[in-house]
Design a protein around this motif. Structure first.
Motif, PDB file in Angstrom:
ATOM      1  N   ASP A 283      36.820  32.340  41.333  1.00 53.91           N
ATOM      2  CA  ASP A 283      35.659  31.999  40.505  1.00 53.91           C
ATOM      3  C   ASP A 283      34.877  30.788  41.014  1.00 53.91           C
ATOM      4  N   THR A 284      35.258  30.230  42.156  1.00 54.51           N
ATOM      5  CA  THR A 284      34.566  29.049  42.667  1.00 54.51           C
ATOM      6  C   THR A 284      33.123  29.389  43.020  1.00 54.51           C
ATOM      7  N   GLU A 285      32.212  28.562  42.537  1.00 54.20           N
ATOM      8  CA  GLU A 285      30.794  28.778  42.810  1.00 54.20           C
ATOM      9  C   GLU A 285      30.376  28.158  44.141  1.00 54.20           C
ATOM     10  N   ARG A 286      30.730  26.892  44.349  1.00 55.30           N
ATOM     11  CA  ARG A 286      30.316  26.178  45.544  1.00 55.30           C
ATOM     12  C   ARG A 286      31.465  25.326  46.070  1.00 55.30           C
ATOM     13  N   PRO A 287      31.944  25.633  47.260  1.00 56.60           N
ATOM     14  CA  PRO A 287      31.549  26.786  48.073  1.00 56.60           C
ATOM     15  C   PRO A 287      32.209  28.053  47.573  1.00 56.60           C
ATOM     16  N   SER A 288      31.499  29.154  47.623  1.00 55.09           N
ATOM     17  CA  SER A 288      32.069  30.435  47.221  1.00 55.09           C
ATOM     18  C   SER A 288      32.853  31.033  48.376  1.00 55.09           C
TER      19      SER A 288
ATOM     20  N   GLN B  27      37.712  52.167  35.820  1.00 54.90           N
ATOM     21  CA  GLN B  27      37.310  50.975  35.086  1.00 54.90           C
ATOM     22  C   GLN B  27      38.410  49.920  35.016  1.00 54.90           C
ATOM     23  N   ASN B  28      39.673  50.361  34.974  1.00 52.44           N
ATOM     24  CA  ASN B  28      40.775  49.421  34.814  1.00 52.44           C
ATOM     25  C   ASN B  28      41.502  49.107  36.113  1.00 52.44           C
ATOM     26  N   ASP B  29      40.943  49.508  37.244  1.00 57.50           N
ATOM     27  CA  ASP B  29      41.542  49.122  38.520  1.00 57.50           C
ATOM     28  C   ASP B  29      41.574  47.596  38.622  1.00 57.50           C
ATOM     29  N   PRO B  30      42.624  47.035  39.205  1.00 58.90           N
ATOM     30  CA  PRO B  30      42.728  45.572  39.280  1.00 58.90           C
ATOM     31  C   PRO B  30      41.631  44.902  40.108  1.00 58.90           C
ATOM     32  N   ASN B  31      40.981  45.640  40.994  1.00 61.06           N
ATOM     33  CA  ASN B  31      39.880  45.053  41.755  1.00 61.06           C
ATOM     34  C   ASN B  31      38.512  45.393  41.155  1.00 61.06           C
ATOM     35  N   ILE B  32      38.530  45.992  39.966  1.00 61.51           N
ATOM     36  CA  ILE B  32      37.313  46.277  39.214  1.00 61.51           C
ATOM     37  C   ILE B  32      37.297  45.448  37.924  1.00 61.51           C
ATOM     38  N   ARG B  33      38.358  45.533  37.172  1.00 59.70           N
ATOM     39  CA  ARG B  33      38.499  44.727  35.941  1.00 59.70           C
ATOM     40  C   ARG B  33      39.270  43.455  36.314  1.00 59.70           C
ATOM     41  N   VAL B  34      38.520  42.439  36.710  1.00 58.35           N
ATOM     42  CA  VAL B  34      39.121  41.229  37.294  1.00 58.35           C
ATOM     43  C   VAL B  34      38.993  40.053  36.317  1.00 58.35           C
ATOM     44  N   PRO B  35      40.118  39.437  35.917  1.00 62.62           N
ATOM     45  CA  PRO B  35      40.054  38.213  35.109  1.00 62.62           C
ATOM     46  C   PRO B  35      39.689  37.031  36.012  1.00 62.62           C
ATOM     47  N   ILE B  36      38.449  36.963  36.370  1.00 62.86           N
ATOM     48  CA  ILE B  36      37.978  36.124  37.477  1.00 62.86           C
ATOM     49  C   ILE B  36      38.292  34.638  37.284  1.00 62.86           C
ATOM     50  N   ASN B  37      38.380  34.192  36.031  1.00 60.20           N
ATOM     51  CA  ASN B  37      38.604  32.758  35.765  1.00 60.20           C
ATOM     52  C   ASN B  37      40.077  32.389  35.624  1.00 60.20           C
ATOM     53  N   ASP B  38      40.970  33.361  35.765  1.00 58.07           N
ATOM     54  CA  ASP B  38      42.400  33.106  35.624  1.00 58.07           C
ATOM     55  C   ASP B  38      42.974  32.722  36.986  1.00 58.07           C
TER      56      ASP B  38
ATOM     57  N   GLN C 288      45.109  34.814  44.175  1.00 54.86           N
ATOM     58  CA  GLN C 288      43.712  34.579  44.531  1.00 54.86           C
ATOM     59  C   GLN C 288      43.360  35.361  45.799  1.00 54.86           C
ATOM     60  N   THR C 289      43.510  36.685  45.666  1.00 54.09           N
ATOM     61  CA  THR C 289      43.191  37.610  46.749  1.00 54.09           C
ATOM     62  C   THR C 289      42.395  38.769  46.158  1.00 54.09           C
ATOM     63  N   TYR C 290      41.763  39.546  47.046  1.00 52.38           N
ATOM     64  CA  TYR C 290      40.949  40.663  46.553  1.00 52.38           C
ATOM     65  C   TYR C 290      40.892  41.758  47.612  1.00 52.38           C
ATOM     66  N   LYS C 291      41.094  43.003  47.155  1.00 51.66           N
ATOM     67  CA  LYS C 291      40.956  44.176  48.023  1.00 51.66           C
ATOM     68  C   LYS C 291      39.712  44.945  47.601  1.00 51.66           C
ATOM     69  N   VAL C 292      38.789  45.146  48.523  1.00 53.37           N
ATOM     70  CA  VAL C 292      37.557  45.872  48.218  1.00 53.37           C
ATOM     71  C   VAL C 292      37.920  47.304  47.833  1.00 53.37           C
ATOM     72  N   PRO C 293      37.365  47.824  46.723  1.00 53.02           N
ATOM     73  CA  PRO C 293      37.716  49.176  46.283  1.00 53.02           C
ATOM     74  C   PRO C 293      37.188  50.254  47.222  1.00 53.02           C
ATOM     75  N   GLY C 294      37.775  51.453  47.091  1.00 58.93           N
ATOM     76  CA  GLY C 294      37.325  52.595  47.867  1.00 58.93           C
ATOM     77  C   GLY C 294      38.146  52.815  49.115  1.00 58.93           C
TER      78      GLY C 294
END
Length: 276
Positions: A167-172, A247-258, A263-269
């Motif tokens: 959720d970091t804005e700067r630097p993102s 809709q409920n995939d972990p990389n779609i429904r993300v609790p971004i501020n938790d 703190q990793t992310y896999k692009v869907p598809g």
């Protein structure tokens, strides 16, 4: 929603009554300017952007102007309704923002670059996905249905999870942050040795700045791939849109501020196919 709602002003409060041709012309010009400004404000408040132009194989192509359709009668981009996000993974608008048809098509060869440009974008969290779809025939009969979409590019999150979080804005830590501001572009390359034909190119931003509330922003354009390529991606690289995510995939429904979650992310598809 009435155009004056976002700032609480009506047109009649600022447009003078004109009886002679010159004042009347001035009033029309002022009204057009005011409407454009209000629409931009409304777009910024309620939604956040769309692809508005392209550079393909070194040639500039204007995109569809959603709020000024008369200014874009001949474009390569499928016509979309507005800047408002798609909020459901099952919405048919997920494919091309509800767009259908375009009067023109760009031309390119395998290995050429394509840059999509967003006139405005405001959010620094979420992935970028670039897809293609080979039409079985003419563009006029192509609707993008079925398991035919394949990714040619993607960009996600690169933060270290210690000083730069999801959720970091700067630097993102997200590549999508490079689009924030005005008239920023994302450049991809058509796959090497791609078979010639009529293709849809779909640029997609998934805004994840609101926890557990994804927002999709997709647009499609028409491109004729030329040359003597022979390759198409295998089935394992293809997907349907809608259908490539839930809709409920972990990389779609993300609790971004938790920040207690990884703190990793896999692009869907499916994986990106870059040709051979």
């Amino acid at each position: 929603m009435a155009l004056h709602d976002p700032i609480g002003v009506t047109y009649t409060s600022i447009i003078p009554v004109a009886t002679s041709p010159k004042p009347r012309l001035f009033a029309i010009m002022l009204l057009n300017s005011f409407v454009g400004s209000v629409v931009l404000l409304a777009g910024g408040a309620a939604a956040h952007g769309a692809v508005t132009s392209y550079v393909i194989a070194g040639k500039n192509y204007p995109g569809y102007q959603g709020f000024s359709p008369m200014n874009s009668p001949n474009v390569i981009q499928w016509q979309w309704n507005d800047y408002n996000p798609v909020t459901s993974a099952n919405d048919p608008k997920l494919r091309c923002n509800g767009g259908r048809s375009a009067t023109l098509a760009a031309e390119a060869y395998p290995g050429d670059e394509i840059t999509a440009i967003w006139q405005q974008w405001t959010h620094s969290q979420g992935p970028i996905l670039v897809w293609m779809y080979k039409c079985p025939g003419s563009f006029s009969s192509c609707d993008g249905s079925g398991q035919g979409w394949f990714k040619i590019d993607e960009a996600g999150f690169h933060g270290d999870g210690k000083t730069v979080f999801l959720d970091t804005e700067r630097p993102s830590g997200w590549d999508i942050a490079k689009l924030v501001g005005g008239n920023k572009g994302w450049t991809s390359r058509f796959p090497q040795n791609l078979a010639p034909g009529n293709y849809l190119v779909r640029h997609e931003l998934i805004a994840l700045h609101q926890a557990n509330a994804p927002q999709w922003y997709p647009e499609c354009a028409q491109v004729v791939i030329k040359g003597s390529g022979t390759k198409q991606p295998p089935a394992s690289y293809k997907a349907a849109i809608p259908g490539y995510c839930s809709q409920n995939d972990p990389n779609i429904r993300v609790p971004i501020n938790d920040r207690s979650i990884p703190q990793t992310y896999k692009v869907p598809g499916p994986p990106v196919w870059r040709g051979e």
